[in-house]
Motif scaffolding. Sequence first.
Motif, PDB file in Angstrom:
ATOM      1  N   THR A 189       1.091  -1.104   0.140  1.00 19.86           N
ATOM      2  CA  THR A 189      -0.113  -0.225   0.414  1.00 19.86           C
ATOM      3  C   THR A 189       1.090   1.335   0.322  1.00 19.86           C
ATOM      4  OG1 THR A 189      -1.504  -0.763   1.144  1.00 19.86           O
ATOM      5  CG2 THR A 189      -1.527   0.920   1.208  1.00 19.86           C
ATOM      6  N   ILE A 190       0.606   2.196  -1.383  1.00 22.68           N
ATOM      7  CA  ILE A 190       1.170   3.370  -0.953  1.00 22.68           C
ATOM      8  C   ILE A 190       0.691   4.681  -0.405  1.00 22.68           C
ATOM      9  CG2 ILE A 190       2.852   4.608  -3.102  1.00 22.68           C
ATOM     10  CD1 ILE A 190       3.259   1.771  -4.221  1.00 22.68           C
ATOM     11  N   ILE A 191       1.382   5.659  -0.516  1.00 20.46           N
ATOM     12  CA  ILE A 191       0.776   6.739   0.048  1.00 20.46           C
ATOM     13  C   ILE A 191       1.918   7.783  -0.040  1.00 20.46           C
ATOM     14  CG2 ILE A 191      -0.419   8.545   2.066  1.00 20.46           C
ATOM     15  CD1 ILE A 191      -1.038   6.328   3.567  1.00 20.46           C
ATOM     16  N   GLN A 192       1.602   8.623  -0.732  1.00 15.55           N
ATOM     17  CA  GLN A 192       2.580   9.724  -1.061  1.00 15.55           C
ATOM     18  C   GLN A 192       2.257  10.827  -1.180  1.00 15.55           C
ATOM     19  OE1 GLN A 192       3.739   9.771  -5.275  1.00 15.55           O
ATOM     20  NE2 GLN A 192       1.966   9.968  -6.170  1.00 15.55           N
ATOM     21  N   ALA A 193       3.039  12.287  -0.772  1.00 14.20           N
ATOM     22  CA  ALA A 193       2.652  13.751  -0.851  1.00 14.20           C
ATOM     23  C   ALA A 193       3.682  13.966  -2.167  1.00 14.20           C
ATOM     24  CB  ALA A 193       3.867  14.442   1.010  1.00 14.20           C
ATOM     25  N   THR A 194       2.479  14.353  -3.390  1.00 12.24           N
ATOM     26  CA  THR A 194       2.890  15.111  -4.251  1.00 12.24           C
ATOM     27  C   THR A 194       2.697  16.510  -4.553  1.00 12.24           C
ATOM     28  OG1 THR A 194       3.364  14.503  -6.577  1.00 12.24           O
ATOM     29  CG2 THR A 194       1.587  14.143  -5.614  1.00 12.24           C
ATOM     30  N   HIS A 195       3.507  17.611  -5.119  1.00  9.26           N
ATOM     31  CA  HIS A 195       3.100  18.373  -5.567  1.00  9.26           C
ATOM     32  C   HIS A 195       2.891  18.236  -7.242  1.00  9.26           C
ATOM     33  CE1 HIS A 195       5.093  20.842  -2.158  1.00  9.26           C
ATOM     34  NE2 HIS A 195       3.559  21.605  -2.647  1.00  9.26           N
ATOM     35  N   SER A 196       3.719  16.992  -7.604  1.00 11.26           N
ATOM     36  CA  SER A 196       2.753  17.326  -9.696  1.00 11.26           C
ATOM     37  C   SER A 196       1.585  17.338 -10.345  1.00 11.26           C
ATOM     38  CB  SER A 196       3.600  15.790  -9.867  1.00 11.26           C
ATOM     39  OG  SER A 196       3.442  15.217 -11.178  1.00 11.26           O
ATOM     40  N   PRO A 197       0.821  17.924 -10.491  1.00 12.33           N
ATOM     41  CA  PRO A 197       0.100  18.505 -11.198  1.00 12.33           C
ATOM     42  C   PRO A 197      -1.075  16.886 -11.434  1.00 12.33           C
ATOM     43  CG  PRO A 197       1.452  19.607 -13.173  1.00 12.33           C
ATOM     44  CD  PRO A 197       2.072  19.064 -10.915  1.00 12.33           C
ATOM     45  N   ASP A 198      -0.483  16.363 -11.961  1.00 13.26           N
ATOM     46  CA  ASP A 198      -0.408  15.055 -12.858  1.00 13.26           C
ATOM     47  C   ASP A 198      -0.126  13.491 -13.299  1.00 13.26           C
ATOM     48  OD1 ASP A 198       1.579  15.921 -13.681  1.00 13.26           O
ATOM     49  OD2 ASP A 198       0.789  15.509 -15.946  1.00 13.26           O
ATOM     50  N   GLN A 199       1.048  13.590 -11.795  1.00 14.38           N
ATOM     51  CA  GLN A 199       1.128  12.164 -11.000  1.00 14.38           C
ATOM     52  C   GLN A 199      -0.004  11.498 -11.076  1.00 14.38           C
ATOM     53  OE1 GLN A 199       3.479  11.852  -8.182  1.00 14.38           O
ATOM     54  NE2 GLN A 199       4.911   9.705  -9.606  1.00 14.38           N
ATOM     55  N   PRO A 200      -0.458  12.133  -9.649  1.00 19.92           N
ATOM     56  CA  PRO A 200      -1.699  11.749  -9.419  1.00 19.92           C
ATOM     57  C   PRO A 200      -3.253  10.498 -10.570  1.00 19.92           C
ATOM     58  CG  PRO A 200      -1.582  13.324  -7.781  1.00 19.92           C
ATOM     59  CD  PRO A 200      -0.818  13.453  -8.827  1.00 19.92           C
ATOM     60  N   GLU A 201      -2.771  11.398 -11.079  1.00 16.71           N
ATOM     61  CA  GLU A 201      -4.323  10.887 -12.305  1.00 16.71           C
ATOM     62  C   GLU A 201      -3.590   9.902 -13.299  1.00 16.71           C
ATOM     63  OE1 GLU A 201      -3.601  14.166 -11.208  1.00 16.71           O
ATOM     64  OE2 GLU A 201      -5.408  14.532 -11.227  1.00 16.71           O
ATOM     65  N   ARG A 202      -2.394   9.854 -13.351  1.00 16.61           N
ATOM     66  CA  ARG A 202      -1.423   9.279 -14.571  1.00 16.61           C
ATOM     67  C   ARG A 202      -0.962   7.589 -13.138  1.00 16.61           C
ATOM     68  NH1 ARG A 202       2.453  12.687 -14.807  1.00 16.61           N
ATOM     69  NH2 ARG A 202       3.981  12.010 -13.369  1.00 16.61           N
ATOM     70  N   LEU A 203      -1.053   7.868 -12.348  1.00 18.82           N
ATOM     71  CA  LEU A 203      -0.728   6.662 -12.019  1.00 18.82           C
ATOM     72  C   LEU A 203      -2.049   6.239 -11.033  1.00 18.82           C
ATOM     73  CD1 LEU A 203       2.008   7.767  -8.536  1.00 18.82           C
ATOM     74  CD2 LEU A 203       1.738   5.753 -10.689  1.00 18.82           C
ATOM     75  N   ASN A 204      -3.534   6.913 -10.889  1.00 25.44           N
ATOM     76  CA  ASN A 204      -4.520   6.221 -10.689  1.00 25.44           C
ATOM     77  C   ASN A 204      -4.775   6.140  -9.777  1.00 25.44           C
ATOM     78  OD1 ASN A 204      -7.249   5.421 -11.683  1.00 25.44           O
ATOM     79  ND2 ASN A 204      -7.019   3.630 -12.199  1.00 25.44           N
ATOM     80  N   SER A 205      -4.370   7.311  -9.071  1.00 27.81           N
ATOM     81  CA  SER A 205      -4.033   7.082  -7.595  1.00 27.81           C
ATOM     82  C   SER A 205      -5.522   7.243  -6.676  1.00 27.81           C
ATOM     83  CB  SER A 205      -2.836   7.574  -6.370  1.00 27.81           C
ATOM     84  OG  SER A 205      -3.453   9.102  -7.575  1.00 27.81           O
ATOM     85  N   THR A 206      -5.452   7.136  -5.378  1.00 21.18           N
ATOM     86  CA  THR A 206      -6.774   7.891  -5.162  1.00 21.18           C
ATOM     87  C   THR A 206      -6.368   8.950  -4.345  1.00 21.18           C
ATOM     88  OG1 THR A 206      -7.817   5.979  -4.168  1.00 21.18           O
ATOM     89  CG2 THR A 206      -8.474   8.266  -3.258  1.00 21.18           C
ATOM     90  N   ILE A 207      -7.219  10.300  -5.033  1.00 22.77           N
ATOM     91  CA  ILE A 207      -6.088  11.426  -4.614  1.00 22.77           C
ATOM     92  C   ILE A 207      -7.462  11.913  -2.930  1.00 22.77           C
ATOM     93  CG2 ILE A 207      -6.420  13.760  -5.375  1.00 22.77           C
ATOM     94  CD1 ILE A 207      -6.439  13.700  -8.016  1.00 22.77           C
ATOM     95  N   ILE A 208      -6.327  12.507  -2.540  1.00 26.68           N
ATOM     96  CA  ILE A 208      -6.667  13.287  -0.989  1.00 26.68           C
ATOM     97  C   ILE A 208      -6.299  14.781  -0.572  1.00 26.68           C
ATOM     98  CG2 ILE A 208      -6.757  12.675   1.775  1.00 26.68           C
ATOM     99  CD1 ILE A 208      -5.908  10.389   1.680  1.00 26.68           C
TER     100      ILE A 208
END
Length: 216
Positions: A189-208
């Motif tokens: 299970t992976i939880i990342q903090a990111t400033h990348s505007p498009d990476q969360p969508e590229r990873l198909n991640s759940t955005i918080i």
Amino acid sequence: MTPFLALHAIEKRYNSHLALQLEEIRFESRKIYSLVGSNGCGKSTLLQIVALLLKPTFGEMVFQGEKVVWKKKNLLRLRQDITLVHQSPYLFSRSVHHNIAYGLKMRGTNSKDQHRLIHGALEMVGLEGFGRRSARELSGGEQQRVAIARALVLRPRLLLLDEPTSNMDRASIEAFDKLLPLLVEQGMTIIQATHSPDQPERLNSTIIRMEDGRLA
């Protein structure tokens, strides 16, 4: 169904400053979550609490069905399944192999298994053949990948990443984006903090989304 990780009524205060206030947040296993928000919104504080490195002022955390008791013996045991990779990870002025082996040595892993795990981790992050290189002579992106490899050899159930791609070049980011789904397939299970505007969508991640220490 019991969540893999849950935080209830979590607050973190520094004297009179309220840095984090979360009523309820749950994470399921084998998924990627992306914490997004501006600097100072509480992303790193949340990651440090989840990593069991920072005790909340108030609230309760439940990990793999077990309520976290903030005592050394309990924390040491639970930390075996959680690893945090910082935005600017500290690396020893020694070889890449030595840096990655450090955590394995602390856990008493024998030399044969160390070499096997290190070789596999370097291959996963695209740094095959880097074992004898000096860690401090690598680029920022390469150092970040060494830090991720150092986390992977410990085989955590929960991998926490604080701005993992901030110092990476495009090729490293592309390799990173391919790596994370593979880790999820392997049970992580992976939880990342990111400033990348498009990476969360590229990873198909759940955005918080976070704002001022709260969920936006």
